[in-house]
Design a protein around this motif. Structure first.
Motif, PDB file in Angstrom:
ATOM      1  N   GLN A 272       0.813  -1.270  -0.022  1.00  0.00           N
ATOM      2  CA  GLN A 272      -0.009   0.036   0.100  1.00  0.00           C
ATOM      3  C   GLN A 272       0.958   1.139   0.081  1.00  0.00           C
ATOM      4  N   VAL A 273       2.016   1.299  -0.879  1.00  0.00           N
ATOM      5  CA  VAL A 273       2.715   2.596  -1.001  1.00  0.00           C
ATOM      6  C   VAL A 273       1.898   3.560  -1.837  1.00  0.00           C
ATOM      7  N   PRO A 274       1.775   4.869  -1.459  1.00  0.00           N
ATOM      8  CA  PRO A 274       1.197   5.758  -2.172  1.00  0.00           C
ATOM      9  C   PRO A 274       2.095   6.574  -3.323  1.00  0.00           C
ATOM     10  N   VAL A 275       1.863   5.818  -4.551  1.00  0.00           N
ATOM     11  CA  VAL A 275       2.954   6.337  -5.499  1.00  0.00           C
ATOM     12  C   VAL A 275       2.269   7.294  -6.369  1.00  0.00           C
ATOM     13  N   GLY A 276       1.782   8.277  -5.817  1.00  0.00           N
ATOM     14  CA  GLY A 276       1.108   9.352  -6.697  1.00  0.00           C
ATOM     15  C   GLY A 276       0.600  10.385  -5.627  1.00  0.00           C
ATOM     16  N   THR A 277       0.141  11.557  -6.219  1.00  0.00           N
ATOM     17  CA  THR A 277      -0.151  12.618  -5.369  1.00  0.00           C
ATOM     18  C   THR A 277      -1.928  12.538  -4.943  1.00  0.00           C
ATOM     19  N   THR A 278      -2.723  11.561  -5.552  1.00  0.00           N
ATOM     20  CA  THR A 278      -4.050  11.196  -4.984  1.00  0.00           C
ATOM     21  C   THR A 278      -4.306   9.645  -5.233  1.00  0.00           C
ATOM     22  N   PRO A 279      -5.246   9.078  -4.354  1.00  0.00           N
ATOM     23  CA  PRO A 279      -5.275   7.705  -4.270  1.00  0.00           C
ATOM     24  C   PRO A 279      -5.671   7.369  -5.876  1.00  0.00           C
ATOM     25  N   GLU A 280      -6.319   8.224  -6.402  1.00  0.00           N
ATOM     26  CA  GLU A 280      -6.762   7.583  -7.752  1.00  0.00           C
ATOM     27  C   GLU A 280      -5.571   7.331  -8.595  1.00  0.00           C
ATOM     28  N   ILE A 281      -4.565   8.374  -8.592  1.00  0.00           N
ATOM     29  CA  ILE A 281      -3.348   7.943  -9.332  1.00  0.00           C
ATOM     30  C   ILE A 281      -2.639   6.708  -8.875  1.00  0.00           C
ATOM     31  N   TYR A 282      -2.135   6.560  -7.602  1.00  0.00           N
ATOM     32  CA  TYR A 282      -1.455   5.482  -7.250  1.00  0.00           C
ATOM     33  C   TYR A 282      -2.041   4.020  -7.474  1.00  0.00           C
ATOM     34  N   ARG A 283      -3.589   4.132  -7.266  1.00  0.00           N
ATOM     35  CA  ARG A 283      -4.303   2.886  -7.464  1.00  0.00           C
ATOM     36  C   ARG A 283      -4.477   2.342  -8.996  1.00  0.00           C
ATOM     37  N   VAL A 284      -4.151   3.553 -10.134  1.00  0.00           N
ATOM     38  CA  VAL A 284      -3.895   3.084 -11.324  1.00  0.00           C
ATOM     39  C   VAL A 284      -2.561   2.383 -11.741  1.00  0.00           C
ATOM     40  N   LYS A 285      -1.783   3.097 -11.015  1.00  0.00           N
ATOM     41  CA  LYS A 285      -0.211   2.463 -11.155  1.00  0.00           C
ATOM     42  C   LYS A 285      -0.229   1.078 -10.612  1.00  0.00           C
ATOM     43  N   TRP A 286      -1.035   0.959  -9.410  1.00  0.00           N
ATOM     44  CA  TRP A 286      -0.915  -0.454  -8.990  1.00  0.00           C
ATOM     45  C   TRP A 286      -1.431  -1.299  -9.825  1.00  0.00           C
ATOM     46  N   ASN A 287      -2.876  -0.905 -10.485  1.00  0.00           N
ATOM     47  CA  ASN A 287      -3.332  -1.756 -11.326  1.00  0.00           C
ATOM     48  C   ASN A 287      -2.392  -2.393 -12.529  1.00  0.00           C
ATOM     49  N   HIS A 288      -1.826  -1.393 -13.035  1.00  0.00           N
ATOM     50  CA  HIS A 288      -0.642  -1.761 -14.064  1.00  0.00           C
ATOM     51  C   HIS A 288       0.242  -2.773 -13.878  1.00  0.00           C
ATOM     52  N   GLY A 289       0.623  -2.735 -12.735  1.00  0.00           N
ATOM     53  CA  GLY A 289       1.506  -3.986 -12.017  1.00  0.00           C
ATOM     54  C   GLY A 289       0.699  -5.401 -12.391  1.00  0.00           C
ATOM     55  N   TRP A 290      -0.492  -5.213 -11.786  1.00  0.00           N
ATOM     56  CA  TRP A 290      -1.445  -6.290 -11.732  1.00  0.00           C
ATOM     57  C   TRP A 290      -1.626  -6.789 -13.179  1.00  0.00           C
ATOM     58  N   GLU A 291      -2.064  -5.856 -13.963  1.00  0.00           N
ATOM     59  CA  GLU A 291      -2.233  -6.142 -15.515  1.00  0.00           C
ATOM     60  C   GLU A 291      -1.085  -6.571 -16.213  1.00  0.00           C
ATOM     61  N   LYS A 292       0.090  -6.397 -15.868  1.00  0.00           N
ATOM     62  CA  LYS A 292       1.291  -7.054 -16.547  1.00  0.00           C
ATOM     63  C   LYS A 292       1.415  -8.552 -15.938  1.00  0.00           C
ATOM     64  N   LEU A 293       0.947  -8.953 -14.806  1.00  0.00           N
ATOM     65  CA  LEU A 293       0.838 -10.408 -14.201  1.00  0.00           C
ATOM     66  C   LEU A 293      -0.111 -10.962 -15.171  1.00  0.00           C
ATOM     67  N   ASP A 294      -0.981 -10.532 -15.296  1.00  0.00           N
ATOM     68  CA  ASP A 294      -2.343 -11.390 -15.974  1.00  0.00           C
ATOM     69  C   ASP A 294      -1.811 -11.176 -17.593  1.00  0.00           C
ATOM     70  N   ARG A 295      -1.140 -10.119 -18.115  1.00  0.00           N
ATOM     71  CA  ARG A 295      -0.853 -10.263 -19.494  1.00  0.00           C
ATOM     72  C   ARG A 295       0.308 -11.142 -19.674  1.00  0.00           C
ATOM     73  N   ASP A 296       1.306 -11.125 -18.912  1.00  0.00           N
ATOM     74  CA  ASP A 296       2.598 -11.971 -19.386  1.00  0.00           C
ATOM     75  C   ASP A 296       2.773 -13.139 -18.674  1.00  0.00           C
ATOM     76  N   GLN A 297       1.707 -13.326 -17.654  1.00  0.00           N
ATOM     77  CA  GLN A 297       1.723 -14.699 -16.908  1.00  0.00           C
ATOM     78  C   GLN A 297       0.273 -15.168 -17.005  1.00  0.00           C
ATOM     79  N   PRO A 298      -0.218 -15.474 -18.034  1.00  0.00           N
ATOM     80  CA  PRO A 298      -1.875 -15.774 -18.203  1.00  0.00           C
ATOM     81  C   PRO A 298      -2.159 -17.171 -17.670  1.00  0.00           C
ATOM     82  N   SER A 299      -3.182 -16.983 -16.959  1.00  0.00           N
ATOM     83  CA  SER A 299      -3.729 -18.189 -16.029  1.00  0.00           C
ATOM     84  C   SER A 299      -2.618 -18.634 -14.885  1.00  0.00           C
ATOM     85  N   TRP A 300      -1.813 -17.513 -14.283  1.00  0.00           N
ATOM     86  CA  TRP A 300      -0.782 -17.793 -13.382  1.00  0.00           C
ATOM     87  C   TRP A 300      -1.489 -18.357 -12.069  1.00  0.00           C
ATOM     88  N   TRP A 301      -2.765 -18.203 -11.805  1.00  0.00           N
ATOM     89  CA  TRP A 301      -3.126 -18.934 -10.530  1.00  0.00           C
ATOM     90  C   TRP A 301      -3.122 -20.465 -10.733  1.00  0.00           C
TER      91      TRP A 301
END
Length: 871
Positions: free
Chosen positions: A728-757
């Motif tokens: 939960q590191v606030p990597v932006g000036t607002t919650p909306e900004i850093y949550r979008v960046k968090w989400n890009h980390g998650w999207e990379k996992l889903d994209r580059d490691q499909p069905s990772w689970w």
């Protein structure tokens, strides 16, 4: 193509062959297929892919084939069940390409979900998958076990049992004890007793110590009834924690108990008993009575039948378990030593599951922190101190004297304490002394720098101190036949850190970082205190001779605050030396030729290019990263090498530890709060610099800075980008900004490691993405599927010990299953999940997907995932 059959199950009867067996229904991945073998007595066993069978045909349209590793005997049956996760993994983007095959696969998946809810044969069926009576190696909570008269049969009472996250209806069974041949009895990874005969396995209730009980064919206590009776009447039985996942029965496989009975002569010893003698802990691998001579030292006799080195003691065979100073700690793997970071970070996710056990670990860990030697301080066996450039370990408890240890060897007296020398303290080197005998590889401090000797033979050095200003072209200095190579500017040696151990806990291994170890310990300690309200623990004096609270502050100071990367701005017409780093034009440059700078600052970002600046020369290093901590104190590794990088994962952990400590400092009104607080916000900014705006990805290291170099591998490229959200590191000036960046980390996992689970788990961190999925993203199904996969790999039936499973895996498994059955987290985390989805807004209405895959709407911003109405 279409899903042209309503079938999602297939059953085959045994004819003495291993297949291949063909089936006609479509399946998307091998992990969608559950394979169960049932013997003629009705006992079922879930088979493991690769270990028990191979499967072909995934994602095709003509069904598939399964081939067993051993024949399916007459009277046995094999059942295949397709169980598709009831999640929607397809992510379609606005203005993206339209690929009919992707849409068709999604429709096929929905059809399969409908079919499995209908029973898989076109009929009405039931609304859930039927699982076998005994599923993976978890003892069913509350299972009733009874012996028939004479002790020849064991009955399992009928009833409903909770196992593996599901309620299972069990109809009862009788397990007959064979009168001929052999039967193996041993303990599985969860501490349950396993009875094995041929290829049939039964799981029986029993929470016991971890070891394999060899083939049992004798009488008395060695019989099956004797073993189970002893487990029930043992004076210190392991008490199970009821629930979907038995925490104690799994975590005990890594446990080094805090209290262990001493060895005594003529004592009756049972399988798995632990006894302590002469600074070591031993585990019994046989039943018997001890002799007159206690086990001592390391076992040297290899017992092929038991598969371990043993010490014979009367009728008992002892194997080495651990060194006494590590009572209260955890091994990081079942048969490994202690890696403090793995233990701290793993237990942080379940810091409240067994508070007394966490406290014992914390107290043990404080004993092993390497701190400076002080006079008049009480020390205990295992305590480690820094004195005169060396690290010493206490072998006899006592109070230190007035003169610090200053030589190598053992039996070093100091007041009433006794020490042994371990090794040189990293980064702590003696000063250059003219005329001293110098050997190749010796390190000395001269003119504020550290120099390494390279000489063919040991010889006396000259009287002139090495100076890199007078040897600008190569960073070397030659005097009296000795060539000195410049390493770096001198800095203080390590303080307040841990050394890891090998499986033999008397042998040390270098820690793989300083920053993460300290941060995770502090975070775990703060979590313990806040979970238990045991604030007195902060004020208790520990083996370092100070309060636990002071130790936490020192750990953070020496491993974090003093290790924040600092940069000197470039200036014109200034004398610079080889190796110095300066910042200019938003980048960092390293001097490769001493001289005087010119009028224009260096610029450019081409790796390896030489940049001429006046009479000096530079080389580009990386963008200027501010606020980040160094991996190792003063960039020295435990091997005395130079390693100046910073990692995204480490710094996120540092943020979590510093944030936790600041909460305690604020509550106490600590006068140092403002000083420590000043580092938190710049640290978050530095972490944010790892984010690459152009590619919407996260770099994982300051030495891996070109976006094209960010790989698609599981670790570290995909894992690193999850850590900002995990902590939960606030990597932006607002919650909306850093949550979008968090989400890009998650999207990379889903994209580059499909069905990772459903993938094969390999490198650390293993189940961390699954923990993140259930903790912060509401993707419970994916998380539980990852746990199931891990169980199949690590906790397969009939296999002991755990093999590749680490304490981090076990801890995350416990945390995931606890969260999956606790809906409270959903309300807390729903806003973050909604923000990460980047909800569609139409006028005043918001549209989003809830955790069940339903499309919802609300007039106004929703407060949680289940807010609004389903469309």
């Amino acid at each position: 193509m279409t899903v042209s059959s309503t079938a999602c199950t297939a059953t085959f009867t045994g004819k003495g062959t291993a297949g291949p067996f063909s089936f006609g229904f479509r399946f998307l991945t091998n992990s969608d297929i559950t394979v169960t073998k049932t013997n003629s007595q009705g006992a079922s066993l879930v088979l493991i892919e690769d270990a028990n069978y191979t499967l072909t045909g995934a994602a095709g349209y003509a069904g598939g084939t399964i081939t067993l590793k051993s024949p399916l005997a007459v009277g046995e049956t094999l059942q295949l069940v397709r169980t598709v996760s009831e999640l929607q993994p397809i992510d379609l983007r606005n203005q993206g390409g339209y690929f009919p095959e992707i849409v068709e696969t999604a429709l096929d998946r929905l059809t399969m979900v409908v079919q499995q809810r209908g029973g898989g044969n076109g009929g009405s069926g039931s609304d859930s998958v039927v699982y076998p009576d005994v599923f993976y190696p978890y003892v069913l909570s509350g299972m009733a076990l009874n012996w028939t008269a004479g002790g020849t049969e064991l009955t399992i009472g009928a009833g409903r049992y909770y196992s593996d996250g599901r309620l299972i209806e069990f109809t009862g069974a009788i397990i007959a004890i064979q009168s001929a041949g052999y039967m193996d009895i041993y303990l599985d990874s969860a501490g349950g007793v396993v009875i094995e005969s041929g290829d049939n396995y039964w799981k029986l209730a029993g929470y016991v110590d971890k070891l394999k009980i060899a083939r049992i064919i004798n009488s008395g206590v060695n019989t099956i009834q004797g073993v189970l009776d002893w487990r029930v009447t043992s004076p210190t039985p392991k008490q199970p924690v009821q629930g979907a996942f038995n925490a104690d029965s799994v975590m005990q496989t890594f446990d080094i108990p805090a209290t262990i009975a001493p060895w005594t002569a003529n004592e009756t010893i049972f399988y798995g008993n632990l006894r302590e003698n002469n600074g070591r802990i031993y585990q019994a691998f046989t039943y018997g009575v001890t002799g007159d001579s206690a086990p001592t030292g390391m076992p040297t006799f290899w017992d092929a039948g038991l598969g371990v080195f043993v010490i014979n003691d009367g009728g008992v065979k002892w194997a080495y378990f651990a060194d006494s100073p590590y009572k209260g700690a955890f091994r990081y793997g079942q048969n490994n030593g202690v890696l403090w970071y793995f233990v701290f970070s793993g237990l942080l996710s379940i810091a409240d599951y067994n508070p007394s056990r966490i406290k014992a670990l914390l107290n043990c860990a404080t004993k092993h922190i390497v701190v400076p030697w002080l006079s008049g301080v009480a020390v205990v066996v295992g305590s480690k101190r820094i004195a005169n450039h060396g690290v010493y370990e206490c072998t006899t408890a006592g109070t230190t004297g007035v003169t610090a240890p200053n030589w190598t060897g053992t039996g070093i007296s100091d007041g009433t304490a006794v020490w042994k020398y371990l090794f040189k303290n990293p980064g702590d080197y003696p000063n250059f002394t003219g005329g001293e005998m110098i050997a190749s590889g010796d390190l000395r401090v001269a003119n504020g720098d550290i120099w390494k000797a390279t000489t063919a033979v040991t010889r006396a050095c000259g009287s002139t101190l090495p100076n890199r200003s007078t040897n600008a072209t190569s960073g070397t200095f030659t005097d009296s036949g000795i060539t000195w190579t410049w390493l770096r500017a001198n800095a203080a040696g390590w303080k307040y850190y841990w050394y890891d151990t090998h499986a033999d806990m008397s042998q040390y291994r270098n820690p793989d970082s300083n920053d993460s170890y300290a941060a995770m310990f502090v975070a775990l300690a703060c979590a313990y205190v806040n979970n238990t309200m045991d604030f007195a623990w902060f004020d208790a004096t520990n083996a370092a001779g100070e309060t636990n609270y002071a130790t936490m502050k020192n750990l953070m100071y020496y491993n974090v605050l003093t290790q924040v990367k600092g940069y000197t701005p470039w200036t014109a017409t200034a004398a610079v030396k080889v190796g110095d780093e300066y910042t200019a034009n938003g980048n960092t440059y390293r001097c490769i030729l001493s001289g005087t700078t010119g009028a224009a600052a260096p610029s450019g970002t081409i790796y390896g290019a030489i940049i001429v600046d006046g009479s000096a020369q530079w080389m580009y290093v990386n963008p200027t990263y501010t606020g980040l901590t160094k991996t190792f104190q003063n960039d020295f590794t435990g091997d005395h090498a130079i390693w100046g990088t910073s990692y995204l994962m480490d710094n996120c952990e540092v943020y979590a530890g510093l944030r936790a400590l600041l909460a305690e400092m604020t509550a106490r009104g600590d006068a140092d709060t403002a000083y420590y607080t000043a580092f938190l916000a710049p640290l978050a900014v530095g972490i944010g610099l790892f984010y690459q705006t152009s590619s919407k990805e996260w770099n994982w290291s300051t030495t891996n800075l070109i976006p094209d170099e960010i790989g698609s591998e599981w670790y570290p490229s995909c894992m690193a980008g999850l850590f900002p959200e995990l902590y939960q590191v606030p990597v932006g000036t607002t919650p909306e900004i850093y949550r979008v960046k968090w989400n890009h980390g998650w999207e990379k996992l889903d994209r580059d490691q499909p069905s990772w689970w459903g993938r094969n788990i390999d490198a650390f961190p293993t189940l961390m993405p699954a923990y993140l999925a259930v903790r912060y993203r509401g993707e419970v199904g994916k998380a539980l599927e990852a746990v199931e996969k891990a169980k199949r790999l690590h906790l397969r039936q009939g296999f002991s010990p755990l093999g590749t499973m680490f304490i981090v895996d076990a801890a995350f498994m416990i945390a995931i299953q606890r969260l999956a059955t606790n809906s409270a987290y959903a309300t807390e985390q729903a806003p973050a999940i909604l923000e990460a989805q980047q909800m569609l807004k139409l006028g005043s209405y918001y549209l989003w997907i809830d955790s069940s895959g339903n499309l919802r709407k609300k007039n106004g911003k929703p407060s949680g995932l289940t807010d609004g109405t389903i469309i």
